[in-house]
Write a protein that holds these residues in place. Structure first.
Motif: not given
Length: 892
Positions: A650-655
């Motif tokens: 699973k991919a996550l980002t703060s952007l």
């Protein structure tokens, strides 16, 4: 910004002309539903001391201890500030409240209710102060024994008093309604309030524009700026006269605006071809304005946005002013001053000229702004979008800075809820992020609406509320009032509209995605109450049909058609996911697996609905993105976890995300798709891959940038890994590399791997793929996999991948899954696609190398108890059938 950033309204602003065109559009729809809807108050009496809801929110409202009674015959007395529109609104409201006959008179009627429209003198009998000290468009509305008084500072004020009365009176079929005593003393916070129809894309119809104007008047918006980009006579062919039929339509709009007390502003945009120094072009501008003056237009604007000021349209301008921003500002000031002096000043009754500067989106001093400040006539209004083409926030300090840097009064061109830059979305949330006190610093507030006129009304309602009384404005409360009014006071319709609008709540002004649904989903994950969640999602699935059946404004369903269809489809998908979780948690594995297999087609359908743009392109629409799709992903992961399957990374980002280029695209195995941020990374921003459980990791590849945006990569950062997402260890540092690779030390285990920016940068971020090599069970044997499939897919921890055999099994052929080490086996579960019929037995290899048969495969879901036998491999021994398929072999 990336090259794909829309030029629609900011850099190219489609929003810029001042006024209420767009706002009015939205407000007219909402106004269709008074704050106290008729249906909701049929046959009910208002108690003394009660204060009914009025929108926009009045400056002051006081309840009285007395009340008036709507008699069968009502005497209506008009005064100096009454006009036909105010009288018409008043009479309609009285009839809706149960009056059978309206008698015009010059003095009070005998025994019945008397309504005074446009006269302050009758306020004395109620001991209420008149409107003399109020600003323009202010009014007093008083209700007491035997009389109702509507007294405006001017005719527009009296018209607004009538609009407030319309909301106060109940709806009844007969006389006798008791109306609670009331005193309203009200005035606008800023002089100009309205809508700018200035977007790019599918144009509004003439019918929709007329409807919008009615909406604006009903919501006390007083300006509509006519600046549709689809009108060639405003831009590309600005010198040419309108054909007779089009001029006739414009006249109808102008006349309707006057009846609605809305100032129709005509905005001519010559910047694409004008020669600023040309007497002929000045004359063409003046002549064009004269044709509009002749049909009743009294307010004019010259937008000079979305053009280049580094390239002249004629050599004479370059010869006269030179080059650069200061030269452009001087040339534009020259042209506008001539129009101001040769047309506006020579036409008594003309309102101040408005203009949109080429630099309309910031408060940064520049030679261009200095030229306007110093050379443009001081009475010209300058339109400004805030700090940013679409300003997330707008403050008092920014407004003051704009007034200083431009040296002129400021009229905001607020690019909300315009959606020509994100045509896959409806923006149905409230006007937000504007500081209290802003209105007092401005000449006015105008909003740029969506391509969809009827759907714009929800947001425009809230714009009108803020512009009238920003000190009392509450975004969520105003939004709720807009929903209630638009639903006509019908609770079922309002509930459906709220569900639907919540899915399209988010924008640059409202960062929360589907906040109410998201809260329900969070509550579900905390409580596990599938019945409650299914009720919520059933209402979501049913909402589109309710709106299509019950909304009185039929234009909304047409505007929102693809989004309504998508909502219904997402409802079906999410309810299926909810039932899947319930079945999995309840031990009904076969049912859960069958439901899980339905999900991909349901999600594909939900994503299939499109909006057709002006150029004929079909654009997939988005509703509840980041909430509905994430829930299905999380539900699927929960199902797989209960089976003992890791699931895909699973991919996550703060952007934030630019358009539909979400984080999932960086782990989809497709280098042609990508995650794309919607802003520049700051130090500390991250992109992360969650492997869903701690496990050994191998080589890491971070592929960033893409053709056309080669600079969109993390310019300086580090690769880090973690077992728990809290304690991080650095694996590698990088700088100036669009593709980063690293090999962790042998034996490294992690659940999370991330890239973290260690410095801020100006460019955005594209991640094509973020790959982490992990170990999987070895799968051998046969039959061989078909093209596009692998043996490995039978035991890769991802139920979305399937081993598909290239042929039927040969005698004695089997598929063997190595467990890596000998362990006690409690269960073996084999998942197959629905309809799979190949026959086989499930076997375990014991420590002595012998194979023990556990039982046969039986349908798509087979779960066999192994009783703790120690084994190091599972075998699927084929016996007959066609080409077999296996989604996953799971050992527990």
């Amino acid at each position: 910004m990336p090259c794909e950033t829309p030029v629609a309204h900011g850099g190219h602003v489609t929003l810029r002309l001042p006024r209420l065109a767009a706002l009015a559009a939205a407000l007219s729809l909402l106004l269709a539903i008074p704050a106290l809807p008729a249906a909701a108050h049929e046959g009910r009496q208002q108690k003394p001391g009660t204060i009914p809801a009025i929108t926009p929110t009045p400056q002051t409202v006081h309840a009285r201890d007395d009340r008036a009674t709507v008699s069968s015959t009502v005497t209506l007395v008009t005064g100096d500030t009454a006009d036909a529109p105010a009288v018409r609104v008043t009479e309609k409201a009285l009839r809706a409240a149960g009056a059978h006959r309206i008698a015009r008179g010059t003095k009070p009627g005998r025994g019945g209710l008397t309504v005074y429209v446009g006269s302050a003198a009758p306020l004395g009998a109620l001991r209420v102060e008149g409107p003399a000290e109020l600003p323009a468009e202010g009014y007093v509305l008083a209700i007491g024994v035997g009389r109702i008084v509507l007294a405006g500072k001017d005719t527009t004020g009296t018209y607004y008093a009538a609009q407030s009365l319309r909301q106060v009176l109940p709806h009844r079929t007969g006389p006798g309604a008791k109306v609670a005593g009331l005193e309203v003393r009200d005035w606008p916070a800023t002089p100009l309030r309205g809508v700018i129809e200035g977007f790019y894309g599918t144009p509004w119809s003439h019918t929709a524009r007329l409807d919008q104007l009615d909406f604006y008047g009903a919501h006390k918006m007083n300006i509509y700026v006519y600046s549709p980009k689809d009108d060639p006579y405003l831009r590309a062919r600005w010198r040419e006269a309108y054909p007779a039929d089009q001029l006739a339509q414009l006249k109808e709009l102008v006349d309707r605006s006057a009846a609605d007390h809305v100032d129709f502003t005509y905005a001519l945009s010559p910047g694409l071809s004008v020669c600023y120094s040309s007497d002929a072009d000045v004359k063409a501008l003046v002549d064009k304005f004269q044709t509009l003056w002749d049909i009743g237009v009294r307010t004019f604007a010259v937008p000079l946005d979305d053009i280049s000021y580094t390239a002249w349209n004629c050599q004479a301008d370059k010869d006269r002013w030179g080059t650069g921003g200061g030269a452009a500002g001087a040339a534009q000031s020259y042209l506008l001053n001539r129009v101001n002096r040769e047309f506006i000043a020579t036409h008594p009754g003309a309102e101040p000229l408005q203009m949109v500067p080429t630099e309309y989106y910031n408060v940064t001093p520049s030679p261009y702004k200095s030229a306007l400040a110093e050379q443009l006539d001081p009475d010209v209004l300058v339109e400004w979008t805030g700090v940013g083409v679409i300003a997330p926030t707008m403050t008092v300090a920014q407004a003051k800075a704009a007034r200083t840097v431009f040296g002129h009064p400021i009229l905001t061109w607020d690019n909300y809820p315009v959606n020509d830059y994100i045509t896959n979305r409806l923006l149905l949330g409230p006007f937000n992020g504007r500081e209290k006190g802003l209105a007092a610093e401005l000449a006015g507030i105008t909003a740029n609406p969506m391509i969809q006129p009827y759907a714009s009304k929800l947001a425009l309602f809230t714009v009108a509320d803020f512009a009238w009384n920003d000190s009392a404005y509450d975004a969520r409360a105003s939004w709720g009032a807009a929903l209630k009014e638009y639903a006509g006071g019908d609770p079922r319709t309002a509930a459906a509209l709220r569900i639907f609008a919540d899915l399209s709540y988010s924008s640059d002004l409202n960062k929360q995605k589907a906040p109410e649904l998201a809260a329900e989903l969070a509550a579900f994950w905390a409580s596990g109450d599938t019945r409650r969640l299914d009720r919520t999602l059933a209402a979501l699935q049913a909402a589109p049909a309710v709106l299509r059946d019950r909304l009185t404004d039929r234009g909304f369903a047409d505007d929102a058609g693809p989004w309504l269809d998508a909502t219904e489809a997402w409802g079906a998908a999410t309810r299926t996911a909810t039932r899947m979780i319930g079945a999995a948690r309840g031990g009904r594995g076969a049912e859960a697996w069958e439901l899980r297999q339905r999900l991909p087609a349901l999600v594909a359908r939900a994503k299939s609905f499109t909006y057709t743009g002006l150029d004929g392109s079909r654009i997939p629409v988005l509703v509840g993105d980041g909430v509905l799709d994430t829930f299905i992903d999380d539900a699927t992961a929960e199902h797989d976890r209960l089976l003992g399957v890791t699931g895909p990374p699973k991919a996550l980002t703060s952007l934030g995300t630019y358009q539909t280029n979400g984080p999932a695209r960086m782990v989809d195995g497709d280098d042609s798709t990508y995650f794309w941020s919607n802003g520049s990374p700051a130090a500390g921003d991250t992109v992360t891959v969650d492997l869903r459980k701690e496990q050994p990791i191998g080589d890491i590849t971070l592929a960033m940038g893409k053709p056309g945006s080669t600079d969109d990569y993390l310019h300086q950062g580090v690769l880090e890994y973690s077992a728990d997402g809290t304690a991080w260890q650095q694996l590698a540092a990088f700088s100036g590399q669009a593709t980063v690779t690293a090999s962790p030390p042998a034996g490294t285990r992690a659940r999370f791997v991330r890239a973290r920016a260690t410095a801020a940068q100006g460019s955005w971020l594209v991640v094509r793929e973020f790959g982490i090599a992990t170990a999987h069970a070895a799968v051998t044997g046969g039959p061989p996999a078909a093209i596009g499939s692998t043996l490995h897919a039978a035991a890769d921890g991802d139920l979305s991948t399937v081993y598909r055999a290239a042929r039927a099994p040969e005698p004695g052929e089997s598929l063997d899954v190595a467990l890596g080490r000998e362990a006690a086996v409690g269960t073996v579960t084999v998942l197959r696609p629905a309809g799979e019929t190949a026959k086989a037995s499930v076997q375990l290899r014991a420590a002595d190398g012998s194979w023990r048969t556990l039982g046969p495969l039986a349908g798509p879901y087979t779960r066999i108890m192994a009783g703790g036998v120690r084994a190091d491999a599972v075998r699927i021994a084929w016996s007959s059938g066609g080409s077999p398929q296996i989604a996953e072999v799971i050992v527990g």
